[in-house]
Design an enzyme around this catalytic site. Structure first.
Site, PDB file in Angstrom:
ATOM      1  N   LYS A  45       0.855  -1.182   0.000  1.00 21.17           N
ATOM      2  CA  LYS A  45       0.000   0.000   0.000  1.00 21.17           C
ATOM      3  C   LYS A  45       0.891   1.232   0.000  1.00 21.17           C
ATOM      4  O   LYS A  45       1.681   1.438   0.921  1.00 21.17           O
ATOM      5  CB  LYS A  45      -0.904  -0.002   1.235  1.00 21.17           C
ATOM      6  CG  LYS A  45      -1.776   1.247   1.329  1.00 21.17           C
ATOM      7  CD  LYS A  45      -2.789   1.139   2.440  1.00 21.17           C
ATOM      8  CE  LYS A  45      -3.577   2.419   2.574  1.00 21.17           C
ATOM      9  NZ  LYS A  45      -4.574   2.349   3.630  1.00 21.17           N
ATOM     10  N   LYS A  49      -2.073  -1.441  -3.935  1.00 19.04           N
ATOM     11  CA  LYS A  49      -2.958  -0.282  -3.855  1.00 19.04           C
ATOM     12  C   LYS A  49      -2.152   1.001  -3.884  1.00 19.04           C
ATOM     13  O   LYS A  49      -1.180   1.084  -3.137  1.00 19.04           O
ATOM     14  CB  LYS A  49      -3.741  -0.367  -2.547  1.00 19.04           C
ATOM     15  CG  LYS A  49      -4.641   0.793  -2.261  1.00 19.04           C
ATOM     16  CD  LYS A  49      -5.208   0.699  -0.882  1.00 19.04           C
ATOM     17  CE  LYS A  49      -5.944   1.983  -0.609  1.00 19.04           C
ATOM     18  NZ  LYS A  49      -6.411   2.071   0.735  1.00 19.04           N
ATOM     19  N   SER A  87     -10.158   5.666  -4.733  1.00 18.09           N
ATOM     20  CA  SER A  87     -11.095   6.774  -4.895  1.00 18.09           C
ATOM     21  C   SER A  87     -10.632   7.817  -5.911  1.00 18.09           C
ATOM     22  O   SER A  87     -11.424   8.263  -6.746  1.00 18.09           O
ATOM     23  CB  SER A  87     -11.331   7.434  -3.536  1.00 18.09           C
ATOM     24  OG  SER A  87     -10.113   7.875  -2.973  1.00 18.09           O
TER      25      SER A  87
HETATM   26  C1  PBG Z   1      -7.506   3.164   5.449  1.00 18.98           C
HETATM   27  C2  PBG Z   1      -7.757   3.115   3.994  1.00 18.98           C
HETATM   28  C3  PBG Z   1      -7.593   4.126   3.015  1.00 18.98           C
HETATM   29  C4  PBG Z   1      -8.087   3.606   1.825  1.00 18.98           C
HETATM   30  C5  PBG Z   1      -8.504   2.310   2.088  1.00 18.98           C
HETATM   31  N1  PBG Z   1      -8.264   2.019   3.410  1.00 18.98           N
HETATM   32  C6  PBG Z   1      -7.147   5.518   3.145  1.00 18.98           C
HETATM   33  C7  PBG Z   1      -5.799   5.893   3.508  1.00 18.98           C
HETATM   34  O1  PBG Z   1      -4.901   5.069   3.687  1.00 18.98           O
HETATM   35  O2  PBG Z   1      -5.613   7.085   3.666  1.00 18.98           O
HETATM   36  C8  PBG Z   1      -8.170   4.357   0.515  1.00 18.98           C
HETATM   37  C9  PBG Z   1      -9.177   3.854  -0.459  1.00 18.98           C
HETATM   38  C10 PBG Z   1      -9.485   4.781  -1.581  1.00 18.98           C
HETATM   39  O3  PBG Z   1      -8.844   5.827  -1.778  1.00 18.98           O
HETATM   40  O4  PBG Z   1     -10.421   4.453  -2.314  1.00 18.98           O
HETATM   41  N2  PBG Z   1      -6.221   3.171   5.864  1.00 18.98           N
END
Ligand code: PBG
Length: 326
Positions: A195, A248, A274
């Site tokens: 991630k 991701k 997103s």
């Molecule tokens: C929580 C999380 C996030 C996303 C999924 N789980 C946000 C982040 O890490 O700030 C993002 C998903 C998206 O942008 O669609 N940690």
């Protein structure tokens, strides 16, 4: 054989021929729909930067899940918005938390739907970070203890799969051990393994009300420049017991998806996040691109890169399109 004996255009001449030699296909079976659950009743509040996505109360969400299941989509992933946030995100791991309350309602209305829960604290902490703050940074080991409690409470409430998204070291092993100790040996873990610390999460932080109140997530999420390190993250999560590994975001990291698939040959999920969703929506609204065509192209590219599963806010649109075509 070179040209003129070889003419690759021969197999592109008609749609029938193209259909016959098409290498990659989107299937509804590969889709996971992210959903946001919030307090209240009959709530369906559209997220400004994510048109067509809503913060939903438990009752509305359960109805939505039935519609999602009716489209043939096999799974949803839940993100919770608590009543109250605090320093340690305690509503994230309480048995009466919002996600914990939503799961049985979903199970009642859509029994076959696979309910995945996002295991993280950022939606539940007052400071918006993914764990417990000590000396201005997220403390790894103290956070892991809370993530274990959160995962256990989700599974006790009926979650089918847990998906830790926090990027703490060692959390997969800790969660696996705790699940096994409590007899949940059959519950898979989908690890957000690689991630990245991405600007593409912007709209999600509005949706989940989880923007960090100070600093950023660079001390725990990965540097976008690092591909080799992504493979190390994946290797460790697999050793610790992950059943599915996630990359991701998806689009800016297609090379990572391909490397993970080639190297490990395990089920790979990719999160079409997103910002990737909102960019397409915005450009389509301006009339600059053809949304349906681009969505198909983008999701196909994620499959072609090697992802088996795609978490995407376009899941319903794609499911409808696939059913129209078949
Ligand atoms: C929580 C999380 C996030 C996303 C999924 N789980 C946000 C982040 O890490 O700030 C993002 C998903 C998206 O942008 O669609 N940690």
């Amino acid at each position: 054989m070179p040209f003129p004996a070889t003419r690759l255009r021969r197999l592109r001449r008609t749609e029938t021929l193209r259909r016959m030699v098409r290498e990659t296909r989107l299937s509804v079976d590969d889709l996971i729909m992210p959903l946001f659950v919030c307090p209240g009743e009959k709530v369906r509040r559209e997220i400004g930067s994510m048109p067509g996505n809503y913060q939903m109360s438990v009752d509305t969400l359960a109805e939505e899940c039935r519609a999602i299941a009716d489209l043939g989509i096999p799974a949803v992933i839940l993100f919770g918005l608590p009543e109250r946030k605090d320093e340690v995100g305690s509503e994230g791991y309480h048995d009466h938390g919002i996600v914990q309350r939503a799961i049985p309602e979903i199970k009642e209305r859509a029994p076959g739907l696979c309910v995945i829960t996002d295991v993280c604290l950022c939606e539940y902490t007052s400071h918006g970070h993914c764990g417990v703050i000590k000396s201005g940074d997220v403390d790894n080991d103290a956070t892991v203890d809370l993530l274990v409690r959160e995962a256990l409470s989700h599974v006790r409430a009926g979650a089918d799969v847990v998906a830790p998204s926090d990027m703490m070291d060692g959390r997969i092993k800790a969660i696996r051990d705790a699940l096994d100790r409590e007899g949940h040996t059959h519950i898979p873990i989908m690890a957000y393994a690689a991630k990245f610390c991405s600007g593409f999460y912007g709209p999600f932080r509005e949706a989940a009300e989880s923007a960090p109140q100070f600093g950023d997530r660079r001390s725990y999420q990965m540097d976008p420049a690092n591909g080799d390190e992504a493979l190390r993250e994946v290797a460790l999560d697999l050793e610790e017991g992950a059943d599915i590994v996630m990359v991701k975001p998806a689009l800016a990291y297609l090379d990572v998806i391909r490397r993970v698939k080639d190297r490990f040959g395990v089920p790979v999920a990719a999160y079409n996040v997103s910002g990737e969703f909102s960019m397409i929506k915005a450009a389509a609204r301006l009339g600059w691109i053809d949304e349906a065509r681009i969505v198909d192209e983008v999701l196909t590219s994620i499959r072609r890169a090697g992802a088996d599963l795609i978490l995407t806010y376009f899941a319903k649109d794609i499911a409808r399109k696939i059913s129209r075509e078949s």
